[in-house]
Design a protein around this motif. Structure first.
Motif, PDB file in Angstrom:
ATOM      1  N   ALA A 217       0.828  -1.207   0.000  1.00  0.00           N
ATOM      2  CA  ALA A 217       0.000   0.000   0.000  1.00  0.00           C
ATOM      3  C   ALA A 217       0.863   1.257   0.000  1.00  0.00           C
ATOM      4  O   ALA A 217       0.533   2.255  -0.640  1.00  0.00           O
ATOM      5  CB  ALA A 217      -0.935  -0.003   1.211  1.00  0.00           C
ATOM      6  N   ARG A 218       1.996   1.188   0.706  1.00  0.00           N
ATOM      7  CA  ARG A 218       2.877   2.366   0.800  1.00  0.00           C
ATOM      8  C   ARG A 218       3.826   2.497  -0.379  1.00  0.00           C
ATOM      9  O   ARG A 218       4.085   3.612  -0.852  1.00  0.00           O
ATOM     10  CB  ARG A 218       3.697   2.304   2.092  1.00  0.00           C
ATOM     11  CG  ARG A 218       2.918   2.460   3.376  1.00  0.00           C
ATOM     12  CD  ARG A 218       3.866   2.721   4.542  1.00  0.00           C
ATOM     13  NE  ARG A 218       4.913   1.709   4.639  1.00  0.00           N
ATOM     14  CZ  ARG A 218       4.859   0.651   5.442  1.00  0.00           C
ATOM     15  NH1 ARG A 218       3.788   0.452   6.208  1.00  0.00           N
ATOM     16  NH2 ARG A 218       5.853  -0.203   5.491  1.00  0.00           N
ATOM     17  N   GLU A 219       4.354   1.346  -0.860  1.00  0.00           N
ATOM     18  CA  GLU A 219       5.512   1.405  -1.749  1.00  0.00           C
ATOM     19  C   GLU A 219       5.318   0.709  -3.090  1.00  0.00           C
ATOM     20  O   GLU A 219       6.213   0.733  -3.935  1.00  0.00           O
ATOM     21  CB  GLU A 219       6.722   0.775  -1.029  1.00  0.00           C
ATOM     22  CG  GLU A 219       7.042   1.452   0.300  1.00  0.00           C
ATOM     23  CD  GLU A 219       7.854   0.557   1.229  1.00  0.00           C
ATOM     24  OE1 GLU A 219       8.352  -0.493   0.755  1.00  0.00           O
ATOM     25  OE2 GLU A 219       7.979   0.902   2.417  1.00  0.00           O
ATOM     26  N   GLY A 220       4.167   0.062  -3.299  1.00  0.00           N
ATOM     27  CA  GLY A 220       3.959  -0.649  -4.545  1.00  0.00           C
ATOM     28  C   GLY A 220       4.568  -2.041  -4.502  1.00  0.00           C
ATOM     29  O   GLY A 220       5.111  -2.483  -3.485  1.00  0.00           O
ATOM     30  N   LEU A 221       4.522  -2.745  -5.626  1.00  0.00           N
ATOM     31  CA  LEU A 221       4.939  -4.146  -5.678  1.00  0.00           C
ATOM     32  C   LEU A 221       6.439  -4.352  -5.873  1.00  0.00           C
ATOM     33  O   LEU A 221       7.039  -5.254  -5.276  1.00  0.00           O
ATOM     34  CB  LEU A 221       4.198  -4.864  -6.818  1.00  0.00           C
ATOM     35  CG  LEU A 221       2.740  -5.240  -6.582  1.00  0.00           C
ATOM     36  CD1 LEU A 221       2.155  -5.838  -7.851  1.00  0.00           C
ATOM     37  CD2 LEU A 221       2.644  -6.243  -5.449  1.00  0.00           C
ATOM     38  N   GLU A 222       7.034  -3.567  -6.723  1.00  0.00           N
ATOM     39  CA  GLU A 222       8.403  -3.854  -7.168  1.00  0.00           C
ATOM     40  C   GLU A 222       9.407  -4.048  -6.047  1.00  0.00           C
ATOM     41  O   GLU A 222      10.252  -4.951  -6.120  1.00  0.00           O
ATOM     42  CB  GLU A 222       8.876  -2.763  -8.131  1.00  0.00           C
ATOM     43  CG  GLU A 222       8.271  -2.885  -9.514  1.00  0.00           C
ATOM     44  CD  GLU A 222       8.925  -1.948 -10.508  1.00  0.00           C
ATOM     45  OE1 GLU A 222       9.899  -2.380 -11.158  1.00  0.00           O
ATOM     46  OE2 GLU A 222       8.461  -0.805 -10.622  1.00  0.00           O
ATOM     47  N   PRO A 223       9.367  -3.239  -4.966  1.00  0.00           N
ATOM     48  CA  PRO A 223      10.379  -3.441  -3.917  1.00  0.00           C
ATOM     49  C   PRO A 223      10.181  -4.721  -3.100  1.00  0.00           C
ATOM     50  O   PRO A 223      11.037  -5.059  -2.296  1.00  0.00           O
ATOM     51  CB  PRO A 223      10.193  -2.200  -3.020  1.00  0.00           C
ATOM     52  CG  PRO A 223       9.401  -1.224  -3.824  1.00  0.00           C
ATOM     53  CD  PRO A 223       8.519  -2.059  -4.707  1.00  0.00           C
ATOM     54  N   HIS A 224       9.071  -5.426  -3.319  1.00  0.00           N
ATOM     55  CA  HIS A 224       8.723  -6.518  -2.411  1.00  0.00           C
ATOM     56  C   HIS A 224       8.540  -7.861  -3.110  1.00  0.00           C
ATOM     57  O   HIS A 224       7.865  -8.745  -2.603  1.00  0.00           O
ATOM     58  CB  HIS A 224       7.453  -6.143  -1.634  1.00  0.00           C
ATOM     59  CG  HIS A 224       7.587  -4.854  -0.906  1.00  0.00           C
ATOM     60  ND1 HIS A 224       8.491  -4.673   0.129  1.00  0.00           N
ATOM     61  CD2 HIS A 224       6.971  -3.648  -1.092  1.00  0.00           C
ATOM     62  CE1 HIS A 224       8.407  -3.425   0.568  1.00  0.00           C
ATOM     63  NE2 HIS A 224       7.507  -2.787  -0.166  1.00  0.00           N
ATOM     64  N   VAL A 225       9.178  -8.010  -4.251  1.00  0.00           N
ATOM     65  CA  VAL A 225       9.063  -9.263  -5.001  1.00  0.00           C
ATOM     66  C   VAL A 225       9.561 -10.434  -4.168  1.00  0.00           C
ATOM     67  O   VAL A 225       8.913 -11.493  -4.087  1.00  0.00           O
ATOM     68  CB  VAL A 225       9.838  -9.175  -6.329  1.00  0.00           C
ATOM     69  CG1 VAL A 225       9.885 -10.534  -7.019  1.00  0.00           C
ATOM     70  CG2 VAL A 225       9.198  -8.138  -7.249  1.00  0.00           C
ATOM     71  N   ALA A 226      10.697 -10.281  -3.514  1.00  0.00           N
ATOM     72  CA  ALA A 226      11.268 -11.381  -2.717  1.00  0.00           C
ATOM     73  C   ALA A 226      10.360 -11.732  -1.549  1.00  0.00           C
ATOM     74  O   ALA A 226      10.181 -12.916  -1.224  1.00  0.00           O
ATOM     75  CB  ALA A 226      12.658 -10.999  -2.212  1.00  0.00           C
ATOM     76  N   ARG A 227       9.782 -10.713  -0.897  1.00  0.00           N
ATOM     77  CA  ARG A 227       8.865 -10.976   0.222  1.00  0.00           C
ATOM     78  C   ARG A 227       7.623 -11.720  -0.250  1.00  0.00           C
ATOM     79  O   ARG A 227       7.120 -12.599   0.447  1.00  0.00           O
ATOM     80  CB  ARG A 227       8.465  -9.663   0.890  1.00  0.00           C
ATOM     81  CG  ARG A 227       9.555  -9.017   1.729  1.00  0.00           C
ATOM     82  CD  ARG A 227       9.014  -7.826   2.509  1.00  0.00           C
ATOM     83  NE  ARG A 227      10.014  -7.274   3.409  1.00  0.00           N
ATOM     84  CZ  ARG A 227      10.865  -6.329   3.072  1.00  0.00           C
ATOM     85  NH1 ARG A 227      10.847  -5.819   1.844  1.00  0.00           N
ATOM     86  NH2 ARG A 227      11.753  -5.879   3.952  1.00  0.00           N
ATOM     87  N   ILE A 228       7.131 -11.349  -1.420  1.00  0.00           N
ATOM     88  CA  ILE A 228       5.951 -12.033  -1.961  1.00  0.00           C
ATOM     89  C   ILE A 228       6.272 -13.492  -2.249  1.00  0.00           C
ATOM     90  O   ILE A 228       5.472 -14.392  -1.962  1.00  0.00           O
ATOM     91  CB  ILE A 228       5.449 -11.306  -3.224  1.00  0.00           C
ATOM     92  CG1 ILE A 228       4.924  -9.924  -2.852  1.00  0.00           C
ATOM     93  CG2 ILE A 228       4.354 -12.117  -3.923  1.00  0.00           C
ATOM     94  CD1 ILE A 228       4.684  -9.008  -4.034  1.00  0.00           C
ATOM     95  N   GLU A 229       7.448 -13.756  -2.792  1.00  0.00           N
ATOM     96  CA  GLU A 229       7.859 -15.133  -3.058  1.00  0.00           C
ATOM     97  C   GLU A 229       7.959 -15.932  -1.758  1.00  0.00           C
ATOM     98  O   GLU A 229       7.524 -17.097  -1.696  1.00  0.00           O
ATOM     99  CB  GLU A 229       9.212 -15.153  -3.782  1.00  0.00           C
ATOM    100  CG  GLU A 229       9.148 -14.684  -5.224  1.00  0.00           C
ATOM    101  CD  GLU A 229       8.447 -15.681  -6.150  1.00  0.00           C
ATOM    102  OE1 GLU A 229       8.238 -16.847  -5.738  1.00  0.00           O
ATOM    103  OE2 GLU A 229       8.123 -15.293  -7.277  1.00  0.00           O
TER     104      GLU A 229
END
Length: 245
Positions: A217-229
């Motif tokens: 919500a704060r930063e978008g998807l791109e910085p969190h690809v590894a966390r999503i995986e």
């Protein structure tokens, strides 16, 4: 185990018929299973407000429990449609930790004015104790006044199995949202998974889901690809690593 796809009880049942409305099949399963543990044998389900309205127009319900945020017709529009057709059964809304943007502004939960008319608004996951209070309040103390035990280990394993069965579709949706950098689709799918993880008692995966929703919500998807995986890996292990799985 309660068959939640199609109830075969008669409309004259003294227990009162309940309609569960949620676009998430796992959420429907969990809620129906909890109601079954409380002694409810007349439970129908619908995947959205349109389907629920069709059912309500041909079969009487004493209580409707609906998700707020669904495709085609959400909980607020369903409530309005029921009242337009002269149906005045109590309608209870369930809302997760954070509703998708369509439900409010910038992903915030709907405001109080938009929830007027609901008999109650409960945060998901709805607990056994909350459901028992609802049944007592709206279906009568005499029918649901006795304490009942929570679902046993066998029921938990059934819920894990349901989560596992639904996971491939959830993973596909998460990966599609990630590939398209579709923030809204990702948050909507995380929203749906959050309540199920809480009911299953999967604390680690639930915390990861909460944190992902906040960060995206704060930063978008791109910085969190590894966390999503990593989150998807946690979800994929549910049930598989159970000693009974």
């Amino acid at each position: 185990m309660l068959d939640i796809e199609d109830s075969t009880e008669t409309d004259a049942s003294p227990e009162g018929r309940i309609l569960i409305v949620d676009d998430d099949a796992l959420a429907r399963f969990i809620l129906a299973d909890q109601l079954d543990a409380l002694g409810c044998r007349c439970v129908d389900t619908a995947a959205d407000g349109i389907e629920a309205l069709r059912q309500a127009l041909v079969r009487p319900y004493e209580l409707v429990i609906t998700d707020l945020c669904m495709p085609n017709m959400g909980g607020q529009r369903l409530l309005a449609a029921l009242r337009t057709h002269g149906l005045h059964m109590p309608v209870v809304a369930g809302t997760a930790w954070r509703e998708p943007a369509a439900a409010g502004t910038n992903g915030a939960p709907p405001d109080a004015a938009s929830l007027a008319g609901f008999a109650a608004v409960l945060r998901k996951p709805i607990s056994i104790a909350q459901l028992q209070q609802l049944l007592r309040a709206h279906l009568g103390e005499t029918r649901f006044g006795r304490d009942r035990t929570a679902p046993a280990a066998g029921a938990r394993r059934a819920l894990q199995a349901a989560f596992c069965a639904a996971w491939p579709e959830d993973e596909k949706a998460l990966r599609a949202a990630l590939a398209a950098l579709d923030t809204r689709a990702m948050r909507e799918r995380l929203h749906r998974l959050h309540g199920a993880l809480a009911v299953l008692g999967e604390a680690r995966a639930r915390r990861a889901c909460t944190q992902l929703q906040q960060r995206i919500a704060r930063e978008g998807l791109e910085p969190h690809v590894a966390r999503i995986e990593r989150f998807m890996h946690l979800c994929a292990r549910i049930g598989r690593d159970s000693p009974h799985g």
